[in-house]
Design an enzyme around this catalytic site. Sequence first.
Site, PDB file in Angstrom:
ATOM      1  N   ASP A   1       1.627  17.579   3.050  1.00  0.00           N
ATOM      2  CA  ASP A   1       2.647  16.853   3.615  1.00  0.00           C
ATOM      3  C   ASP A   1       2.958  15.558   3.379  1.00  0.00           C
ATOM      4  O   ASP A   1       4.148  15.277   2.804  1.00  0.00           O
ATOM      5  CB  ASP A   1       2.883  17.191   5.168  1.00  0.00           C
ATOM      6  CG  ASP A   1       1.625  16.576   6.012  1.00  0.00           C
ATOM      7  OD1 ASP A   1       0.692  15.966   5.176  1.00  0.00           O
ATOM      8  OD2 ASP A   1       1.666  16.719   7.226  1.00  0.00           O
TER       9      ASP A   1
ATOM     10  N   GLY B   1      -8.840  18.023  20.006  1.00  0.00           N
ATOM     11  CA  GLY B   1     -10.054  17.644  18.721  1.00  0.00           C
ATOM     12  C   GLY B   1     -10.481  18.589  17.946  1.00  0.00           C
ATOM     13  O   GLY B   1     -11.625  18.728  17.366  1.00  0.00           O
TER      14      GLY B   1
ATOM     15  N   GLY C   1      -8.049  20.008  15.771  1.00  0.00           N
ATOM     16  CA  GLY C   1      -7.146  20.218  14.607  1.00  0.00           C
ATOM     17  C   GLY C   1      -6.102  20.994  14.894  1.00  0.00           C
ATOM     18  O   GLY C   1      -5.329  21.694  14.049  1.00  0.00           O
TER      19      GLY C   1
ATOM     20  N   GLU D   1       3.252   8.103  16.184  1.00  0.00           N
ATOM     21  CA  GLU D   1       1.904   8.229  15.898  1.00  0.00           C
ATOM     22  C   GLU D   1       1.475   7.408  14.742  1.00  0.00           C
ATOM     23  O   GLU D   1       0.376   6.709  14.731  1.00  0.00           O
ATOM     24  CB  GLU D   1       1.658   9.646  15.641  1.00  0.00           C
ATOM     25  CG  GLU D   1       0.417  10.150  15.167  1.00  0.00           C
ATOM     26  CD  GLU D   1      -0.171  11.523  15.758  1.00  0.00           C
ATOM     27  OE1 GLU D   1       0.572  12.266  16.517  1.00  0.00           O
ATOM     28  OE2 GLU D   1      -1.355  11.882  15.453  1.00  0.00           O
TER      29      GLU D   1
ATOM     30  N   ASP E   1       2.806  18.154  11.780  1.00  0.00           N
ATOM     31  CA  ASP E   1       2.606  18.326  13.225  1.00  0.00           C
ATOM     32  C   ASP E   1       3.671  18.318  14.285  1.00  0.00           C
ATOM     33  O   ASP E   1       3.890  19.484  15.045  1.00  0.00           O
ATOM     34  CB  ASP E   1       1.505  17.371  13.762  1.00  0.00           C
ATOM     35  CG  ASP E   1       0.308  17.298  12.766  1.00  0.00           C
ATOM     36  OD1 ASP E   1       0.163  18.247  12.042  1.00  0.00           O
ATOM     37  OD2 ASP E   1      -0.468  16.437  12.883  1.00  0.00           O
TER      38      ASP E   1
ATOM     39  N   TYR F   1      -9.569  11.077   5.696  1.00  0.00           N
ATOM     40  CA  TYR F   1      -8.252  11.540   5.436  1.00  0.00           C
ATOM     41  C   TYR F   1      -7.395  10.504   4.767  1.00  0.00           C
ATOM     42  O   TYR F   1      -6.797  10.497   3.539  1.00  0.00           O
ATOM     43  CB  TYR F   1      -7.440  11.557   6.758  1.00  0.00           C
ATOM     44  CG  TYR F   1      -6.186  12.262   6.907  1.00  0.00           C
ATOM     45  CD1 TYR F   1      -5.872  13.574   6.817  1.00  0.00           C
ATOM     46  CD2 TYR F   1      -5.227  11.290   6.853  1.00  0.00           C
ATOM     47  CE1 TYR F   1      -4.559  13.969   6.827  1.00  0.00           C
ATOM     48  CE2 TYR F   1      -3.774  11.557   6.966  1.00  0.00           C
ATOM     49  CZ  TYR F   1      -3.560  13.052   7.104  1.00  0.00           C
ATOM     50  OH  TYR F   1      -2.146  13.581   7.112  1.00  0.00           O
TER      51      TYR F   1
HETATM   52  C1  GLA Z   1      -3.634  16.710   9.570  1.00  0.00           C
HETATM   53  C2  GLA Z   1      -2.401  15.719   9.501  1.00  0.00           C
HETATM   54  C3  GLA Z   1      -1.173  16.424   9.205  1.00  0.00           C
HETATM   55  C4  GLA Z   1      -1.525  17.202   7.698  1.00  0.00           C
HETATM   56  C5  GLA Z   1      -2.793  17.978   7.864  1.00  0.00           C
HETATM   57  C6  GLA Z   1      -3.347  18.572   6.414  1.00  0.00           C
HETATM   58  O1  GLA Z   1      -3.367  17.711  10.373  1.00  0.00           O
HETATM   59  O2  GLA Z   1      -2.005  15.417  10.880  1.00  0.00           O
HETATM   60  O3  GLA Z   1       0.034  15.662   8.796  1.00  0.00           O
HETATM   61  O4  GLA Z   1      -1.742  15.926   6.383  1.00  0.00           O
HETATM   62  O5  GLA Z   1      -3.662  17.201   8.379  1.00  0.00           O
HETATM   63  O6  GLA Z   1      -2.541  19.340   5.915  1.00  0.00           O
END
Ligand code: GLA
Length: 408
Positions: A41, A128, A130, A179, A191, A241
């Site tokens: 993304d 938490g 995912g 966010e 998301d 990340y």
């Molecule tokens: C997290 C981030 C998303 C995306 C995913 C990986 O969930 O919040 O925006 O980058 O990781 O695809």
Amino acid sequence: MSTLDELKARCTSSFEQRFGASPSALGLAPARVELLGNHTDYNGGLVMAAAIDRFTLAAGRPVSTSSCRIHAVNYADDTEFSLRSIQRGEDGDWPNYVKGVVWAIQDAEGPELVSGFEMAVLGDVPLGAGLSSSASLEAAVGFFLLQAGLIQGRDGKRLGTDLSDATRMAFAKILRRSENAFVGVASGLLDQFSSLFGRADHAVYLDCRTLDHARVPLGDPGPAIVVCDSKTSRRLADGMYNRRRAECETVVTYFQSRGAESVTSLRDIELSQVEEHWDRLDPLGRKRARHVLTENDRVTRGVAALRAGDLEEFGRLMSASHASSRDDFENSSPALNALVEAAEAAPGFLGGKLSGAGWAGCSVNLVRSDQAGPFAESVRSAYSRATGVTPDIHVCHAADGARGLALA
Ligand code: GLA
């Protein structure tokens, strides 16, 4: 009573107990799983996700002052702030997610909040893990504010919850900004988009560059979406990340430094170019780029597979996505790999992968709907045998996106 009806009843009665009055409006928003397109993304890439039937709800009513009072039922905690002075709390504080939405709406060009409010929030999204509990909280708050008639557009008209797709997308971007700029997490649009655009028995597709999007049927009956929580901590994930984002950036910078001015993200680069320049590229960056570019391709093929009714092919693409995350993006973990291996051997398995940021948290699996129970049992015992940890398993289905309900 369905789980959602129970949640609505609890949210309403929690509001009544806390504020001594009935709420007039309710916003509710689903969690999401990423089906294909891992870490694409923020690289201007393609992604497929599904909103799932785990929700955050926000019930409340407007007040005549600028005061905003919020009761978080899951945390048995309260917060209060003024529309005119919104201060960010400590990292990880839940009120940041609510304040961020109010802040971002007022910061955006156009809309503003007409008054403060009282609100109770609760949900059944595992935290938490995912599954974007944060985006579902932001979207539930946003849809409460819309439903309560608290958001006024530049033309002086109150916005409602009956949004066109274009306005829905603009709203998803405002929530994402809350966010990114207020909470301070550099996530992509996936998301918030998924929570707002989900549809029962459908996956959602997004081109993160053009914002072209579609809802693609998963079949009838739709498969179960089984989320398996490895119960490993995601504390590591934030730093990693951002590091991955920087590693992807090295490849963009490399091509820019060679005069390719039109390259602004990995989306502008072909896999063949990465292969051609392999020896001169950063050794980590080139693997990250290969993952992202092959993921984009898997998303395109995934959309075609679903449109052709070929769930088996879609499942194979999910499993290939996991292998690419594990080997090239290196955001899996022994626990997540063990979960995916346990799933591969379980009845009804169509495909599975890590979901979201990675490193810990959950795997997501597409499972034939009539096999979800035996599948969950089999994964539970195989993962426990392999790791000594009993995973949490959530059998979910694709759900409708964020919406508002009038209560009064
Ligand atoms: C997290 C981030 C998303 C995306 C995913 C990986 O969930 O919040 O925006 O980058 O990781 O695809």
